[in-house]
Design an enzyme around this catalytic site. Sequence first.
Site, PDB file in Angstrom:
ATOM      1  N   ARG A  24       0.869  -1.182   0.000  1.00 27.16           N
ATOM      2  CA  ARG A  24       0.000   0.000   0.000  1.00 27.16           C
ATOM      3  C   ARG A  24       0.895   1.217   0.000  1.00 27.16           C
ATOM      4  O   ARG A  24       1.604   1.500   0.968  1.00 27.16           O
ATOM      5  CB  ARG A  24      -0.894  -0.012   1.238  1.00 27.16           C
ATOM      6  CG  ARG A  24      -1.865   1.168   1.316  1.00 27.16           C
ATOM      7  CD  ARG A  24      -2.931   1.069   0.264  1.00 27.16           C
ATOM      8  NE  ARG A  24      -4.056   1.958   0.552  1.00 27.16           N
ATOM      9  CZ  ARG A  24      -4.574   2.829  -0.306  1.00 27.16           C
ATOM     10  NH1 ARG A  24      -4.038   2.944  -1.525  1.00 27.16           N
ATOM     11  NH2 ARG A  24      -5.603   3.574   0.025  1.00 27.16           N
ATOM     12  N   GLU A  26       0.684   4.511   0.247  1.00 31.47           N
ATOM     13  CA  GLU A  26       0.624   5.584   1.241  1.00 31.47           C
ATOM     14  C   GLU A  26       1.197   5.154   2.582  1.00 31.47           C
ATOM     15  O   GLU A  26       1.607   5.989   3.384  1.00 31.47           O
ATOM     16  CB  GLU A  26      -0.813   6.063   1.441  1.00 31.47           C
ATOM     17  CG  GLU A  26      -1.739   5.038   2.076  1.00 31.47           C
ATOM     18  CD  GLU A  26      -3.158   5.558   2.216  1.00 31.47           C
ATOM     19  OE1 GLU A  26      -3.684   5.496   3.342  1.00 31.47           O
ATOM     20  OE2 GLU A  26      -3.739   6.013   1.216  1.00 31.47           O
ATOM     21  N   THR A  28       3.803   2.581   2.988  1.00 26.25           N
ATOM     22  CA  THR A  28       5.191   2.088   3.032  1.00 26.25           C
ATOM     23  C   THR A  28       6.063   2.485   1.851  1.00 26.25           C
ATOM     24  O   THR A  28       7.237   2.123   1.808  1.00 26.25           O
ATOM     25  CB  THR A  28       5.198   0.546   3.124  1.00 26.25           C
ATOM     26  OG1 THR A  28       4.687  -0.011   1.901  1.00 26.25           O
ATOM     27  CG2 THR A  28       4.370   0.058   4.301  1.00 26.25           C
ATOM     28  N   GLY A  56       0.020   5.391 -20.151  1.00 28.06           N
ATOM     29  CA  GLY A  56      -0.566   4.751 -21.309  1.00 28.06           C
ATOM     30  C   GLY A  56      -0.647   3.251 -21.169  1.00 28.06           C
ATOM     31  O   GLY A  56      -1.373   2.613 -21.904  1.00 28.06           O
ATOM     32  N   GLU A  90      -4.506  -7.689  -6.366  1.00 25.04           N
ATOM     33  CA  GLU A  90      -3.152  -8.234  -6.497  1.00 25.04           C
ATOM     34  C   GLU A  90      -2.998  -9.480  -5.641  1.00 25.04           C
ATOM     35  O   GLU A  90      -2.459 -10.496  -6.084  1.00 25.04           O
ATOM     36  CB  GLU A  90      -2.119  -7.198  -6.043  1.00 25.04           C
ATOM     37  CG  GLU A  90      -1.837  -6.090  -7.007  1.00 25.04           C
ATOM     38  CD  GLU A  90      -0.785  -5.134  -6.485  1.00 25.04           C
ATOM     39  OE1 GLU A  90      -0.558  -4.102  -7.127  1.00 25.04           O
ATOM     40  OE2 GLU A  90      -0.189  -5.405  -5.418  1.00 25.04           O
TER      41      GLU A  90
END
Length: 246
Positions: A24, A26, A28, A56, A90
């Site tokens: 994540r 924000e 680490t 892109g 993920e």
Amino acid sequence: MAYMSQSSSSNIPQNTHEVFLSFRGEDTRNNFTSHLHATLTRFQIKTYIDYNLVRGDEISNALLRAIEESKLSVVVLSENYANSKWCLDELVKILECKKNKGQIVVPVFYGIDPSNVRNQTGSYGIAFAKHEKQFWRDVSKVQRWRSALAEIANLAGWDCSTNSMQSELVERIAKDVLEKLNHVYVGDIGEEINKYEQLSNLQAMNLMRGSGFNTQLWHDLQATNQHLGELRMKKNVILLRLPRGM
């Protein structure tokens, strides 16, 4: 931008990368994960990290492909990991590759109790209350996320307090990753060496059984033995990646 660590030995199996880092941002990006990535790079481990995605690119497809191509995934489970639908997707893919492709998964519990991950309590419970409201028409998606968190919380991993001295732990995690990768590579090459040793013995026996000297059999045996030497050299080079003290 798919940032790939550039330093690697030409004798290491040439995947685009070896390790996928799931984290994540924000929580680490600028501390633990960046330090871990730097240490993996120092150990010549080719690592995929997704915070420099090429504009892109179809990001989700790039990440899915990166996960599939990896030998090992490190999942840094932090306070706000479960807030991210991206991270949860993920994780589902990583565990799918663990099941179907034998990918190694190394969880790191960064400032979070594994029981909160396993049971989706604390900040993870708050995150899932929001997910269930947003995806009330797709209950199965939320359930896949819950199952993935429960599964990874039960895997052997690393506990990391946000207040602890991280440099030593990062070093230990990177060494553990390197050792696991080398075990995979050495095992794969060892199987190939065994096959070529059997072939070499068979070719030598056929050469000796002949009534006269067979030039073709001789050349075949020399080619097999040359390849055997290359495989053994590759195995030794992989083992040399292990830092001292391992």
